[in-house]
Design a protein around this motif. Structure first.
Motif, short mmCIF file in Angstrom:
data_model
loop_
_atom_site.label_atom_id
_atom_site.label_comp_id
_atom_site.label_asym_id
_atom_site.label_seq_id
_atom_site.Cartn_x
_atom_site.Cartn_y
_atom_site.Cartn_z
N LEU A 542 0.83 -1.20 0.00
CA LEU A 542 0.00 0.00 0.00
C LEU A 542 0.87 1.26 0.00
O LEU A 542 0.60 2.21 -0.75
CB LEU A 542 -0.93 -0.02 1.22
CG LEU A 542 -1.84 1.20 1.39
CD1 LEU A 542 -2.77 1.35 0.20
CD2 LEU A 542 -2.62 1.10 2.69
N SER A 555 -6.54 1.27 -4.33
CA SER A 555 -7.96 1.07 -4.02
C SER A 555 -8.40 -0.37 -4.27
O SER A 555 -9.09 -0.99 -3.45
CB SER A 555 -8.80 2.04 -4.86
OG SER A 555 -10.17 1.84 -4.62
N CYS A 629 -9.32 4.43 -0.85
CA CYS A 629 -8.29 3.61 -0.21
C CYS A 629 -8.12 3.98 1.26
O CYS A 629 -8.11 3.11 2.13
CB CYS A 629 -6.98 3.78 -0.96
SG CYS A 629 -5.56 3.01 -0.18
#
Length: 850
Positions: A542, A555, A629
């Protein structure tokens, strides 16, 4: 005895000193007569009679008288003593070792007179005389020592004035034997003679220096400071002569010095030996041979950790001189093999100083002799790895410098380096957690970070299912999902790589490459490779996506995580760390993107303090993906400190986005990927605005008519036509529904969704131009818009009103008019915003501010 009368014989044997002196005077007179008549044979008979009849006597007085007689003969003969030199000097030299101190004293006295008379004729007997004088220099009787000093001084004068007659070759063995004495007085006597010989230009001790040098050097162990000072003076004089003699052969002296460093336990000897060797290394070409002397190198290493600070300092200095000399000259293979063997042993030394010096040797040798030394270092890599894993940072940095230089030679060595580091991390997890940052940052100073991370990622992907301690399989690895099956080591490694990538200044070039991944194919290949490797840990993946502006992938990854993966405690801890990491300076640009809610693409300038600005395209879809996200992360987190930190961040960004939507100035629409959608939205806005204005105009007309009736301002033209219509078509009128004129056709959607009846209408504003007048009779009951307008901070108005156009002001004034007159609650809550807006408007447009 015939040459000597009984009278002379009795006088020479008398115990009275005065009688012996009278006997010597009579011999002197007789020798004068014989010498004048050149009767050499009779003179020789006289000398022989004195030697055999007196000097060999058991009576000490007779021996004293015989010495006095020989002295008288020498005084008379003078320079002709050389004819009878042997007969005169040898008996006197033998008498120097007599058991009776008084005899020894008279022997020195007699020898002194003979030396004065004979002069240079005495030098052939120097080597026989010197050992006896050395012994007398430490005689227990003071008078004997004083007499010996007188003889020595006289002999020095003869040597200085006639150096060409001095037998140096014969003297060196005598000197060597004499140096073995341990008596301080004898040593001082010998050192005095050495200093005299060194000061005579025509006499050189250097050719035979190696013969007596060990004995001289050993005198440094003397506890007497005066003797040590004399030894140091002699050594300084010898070293000065060595420096001025280019042809001097250092090899035997170097061996003696190295032996002295290793075998002796005396600190003074070690110190002077290291100083000599260091001086030789820095001032003479012989340093080439010393620099690759494995025994000498080993000695310097062993003394670097000496408890004596002076020895430690001189050994360290000598070691550095050795290293610099070794870097200047080209060694042969056999020399390098011996040196590397020594260094490998010293790397494992318990002393930090020794290990540091050994690492410096490896680093410098690799830097200057890489072609010769690399084939010899393959078996030294494990030793270097152990040094890297140690607790000393300086040693680790030096070891890493050496390894980096090895890896930069070719790809094979580089891959071996990376695999060795991975093996080290897997076998020593403590090293991974505590030393990984130092290792990678130090390597990045000499190795391209992109190359380093790509290699780590490739090996990590290929060997995911295998231990790094095993031989890597020849098979490719394919990531089918965002997250792969992994072990704890891979997770720990990826987490460490992620933190280092984001937080280290040494990774700047790699971070800038990843930031260009959306518009650069090469940068995208870097991102794809790293993403596959980082997928071992969701938070690391991430972070990589957000830093690389891959918001859509981030996302999708969060959606996959929430659907397919179990949310464990470890995962929550990782996301908790992510929140704090997201608040770090590394994600400053990403946080700023939360404010850009435009529906068109914008160019965000990403910069670093060391690099120029770089523009990154951010579209509206990226903005939505970024928010999606981060909200997914927020929903995963429990109600903890991290939750509130991220929640407050997102709330602040959303509030700003609402303000920017209301106060955003009208700008031309740039062509972008959302151009068609923007046109549809604009058309819909115009359509809705036309409907609102049409309804508002109808209400204004009815309101104006009612005002005229109230004030008695009826006009015939205004009422005639409606009356005629009523007569022609009479019908009963019921109560009129005041919402009737606001009804919206069923096939159209009212954008405001009215939920309450309109408030009492006010008279229209008459202080605006007709073309800009906006009816105040509009019914505004949309709760969301009311909340938005009444909760806008005053600071937002101060920030955005200067950007509004005239048309913006006119429209917003109309909305404020409705808010103030139709919503009592909004009147108080929005007062600050309203007055601030009016103040700003007054600064911009006079006609608008009214």
């Amino acid at each position: 005895m015939s040459v000597l009368t009984d009278k002379i014989a009795r006088a020479l044997s008398d115990k009275d000193t005065e009688r012996r002196r009278q006997g010597a005077q009579e011999i002197e007179a007789k020798v004068k007569i014989l010498a004048g008549e050149k009767r050499k044979d009779e003179i020789l008979q006289l000398i022989t009679a004195l030697k055999l009849g007196f000097l060999t006597s058991t009576q000490s007085n007779s021996r004293k008288g015989g010495l006095a007689g020989l002295s008288a003969v020498a005084i008379v003969l003078g320079q002709d003593c050389n004819i009878f030199a042997s007969e005169l000097f040898l008996p006197q030299i033998n008498a120097l070792s007599d058991q009776v101190p008084r005899v020894r004293f008279y022997a020195c006295e007699s020898l002194f007179n003979t030396l004065k008379a004979a002069g240079v004729a005495a030098l052939p007997f120097f080597n026989e005389l010197f050992p006896e004088l050395t012994k007398l220099s430490c005689d227990p009787e003071e008078m004997v020592r004083s007499a010996c000093e007188m003889v020595s001084r006289t002999l020095k004068e003869i040597v200085i004035t006639s150096p060409e007659s001095f037998n140096l070759k014969g003297f060196i063995p005598v000197l060597t034997r004499s140096l073995q004495t341990i008596d301080p007085n004898a040593r001082q006597f010998i050192l005095g003679w050495i200093q005299v010989l060194l000061n005579i230009p025509s006499i050189s001790l250097l050719p035979d220096l190696a013969i007596f040098f060990p004995g001289l050097f050993e005198m440094l162990s003397e506890s007497d400071l005066d003797i040590r000072s004399s030894v140091e003076q002699c050594l300084a004089s010898i070293l000065a002569q060595i420096k001025s003699t280019p042809s001097f052969n250092y090899d035997p002296i170097a061996k003696i010095l190295i032996q002295s460093c290793g075998e002796t336990k005396n600190a003074n000897i070690k110190i002077v030996a290291f100083e000599w060797l260091d001086d030789v290394l820095t001032t003479n070409v012989y340093g080439k041979q010393l620099a690759f002397n494995a025994k000498f190198v080993s000695l310097t290493f062993s003394h670097i950790s000496n408890t004596n600070k002076v020895i430690q300092d001189v050994a360290t200095k000598c070691n550095q001189s050795l290293l610099m000399t070794a870097c200047r000259y080209q060694p042969n293979t056999s020399q390098l093999i011996q040196i590397i063997s020594v260094i490998e042993q010293e790397i494992s030394s318990p002393s930090v100083l020794v290990r540091t010096a050994a690492m410096q040797w490896i680093s410098q040798l690799i830097s200057h002799h890489s072609q010769h030394i690399l084939p010899l270092l393959s078996h030294a890599i494990p030793t270097l790895m152990r040094a890297i894993a140690g607790d000393d940072n300086e040693i680790a940095r030096l070891a890493l410098d050496g390894i980096a230089q090895i890896s930069n030679t070719d790809e094979r060595h580089f891959q071996a380096l990376v695999l060795s580091i991975l093996r080290l991390f897997e076998s020593d997890r403590r090293c991974l957690s505590t030393r990984s940052s130092l290792i990678l940052r130090q390597l990045s100073l000499q190795i391209d970070p992109e190359r380093l991370y790509r290699s780590f990622a490739s090996i990590l992907i290929e060997q995911t299912e295998h231990s790094f301690l095993e031989t890597p399989p020849d098979s490719s690895f394919v990531v089918e999902n965002y997250f792969v099956q992994h072990d704890l080591f891979a997770v720990d490694l990826v987490q460490a790589l992620n933190i280092i990538l984001i937080s280290s200044a040494e990774m700047l070039s790699l971070r800038r490459t990843l930031a260009r991944s959306k518009k650069d194919g090469s940068a995208m290949s870097h991102f794809v490779l790293l993403f596959k490797a980082f997928s071992h840990d969701p938070v690391a993946a991430l972070c990589l996506c957000l830093f690389s502006s891959q918001f859509h992938l981030a996302s999708l990854m969060m959606k996959h995580l929430t659907i397919s993966c179990d949310v464990t405690l470890d995962l929550l801890v990782q996301f908790d760390r992510f929140v704090h990491l997201f608040e770090s300076p590394a994600f400053t640009q990403t946080r700023l993107l939360l404010l850009h809610s435009q529906k068109k693409s914008v160019q965000i300038e990403r910069k670093d303090s060391l690099q120029p600005l770089e523009k990154v395209p951010i579209s509206n879809s990226d903005f939505l993906d970024l928010h999606s996200c981060l909200h997914s992360v927020l929903m995963l987190l429990p109600q903890s400190e991290s939750f509130h930190i991220l929640s407050n961040r997102l709330k602040t960004a959303m509030s700003f986005s609402k303000v920017s939507m209301v106060l955003r100035p009208q700008e031309p629409i740039d062509e972008s990927e959302d151009e068609d959608m923007d046109e549809l939205v604009e058309e819909r806005k115009k359509s809705l605005l036309s409907e609102i204005l049409a309804k508002a105009s109808t209400r204004v007309a009815g309101h104006d008519k009612q005002n005229e009736l109230d004030f008695g301002l009826e006009e015939t033209t205004a009422v005639e036509e409606p009356e005629e219509e009523d007569l022609d078509n009479p019908k009963e009128e019921g109560p009129k529904d005041e919402h009737e004129e606001d009804a919206v056709p069923a096939d159209e959607e009212d954008p405001f969704h009215p939920s309450s009846p309109p408030s009492k209408l006010l008279p229209p504003r008459t202080d605006r131009a007709d073309s800009e007048a906006v009816p105040s009779s509009m019914t505004l009951t949309n709760p969301s818009l009311i909340d938005l307008m009444t909760n806008i901070p005053t600071e937002s108005v101060e920030t955005y009103t200067p950007q509004l156009t005239k048309q913006n002001y006119v429209e917003l004034l109309s909305w404020f008019d409705l808010l103030q007159n139709h919503h009592e609650q909004s009147r108080q809550e929005g007062s600050a915003f309203f007055f601030s807006f009016c103040a700003r408007a007054g600064q911009r447009e006079t006609d608008v501010s009214t």
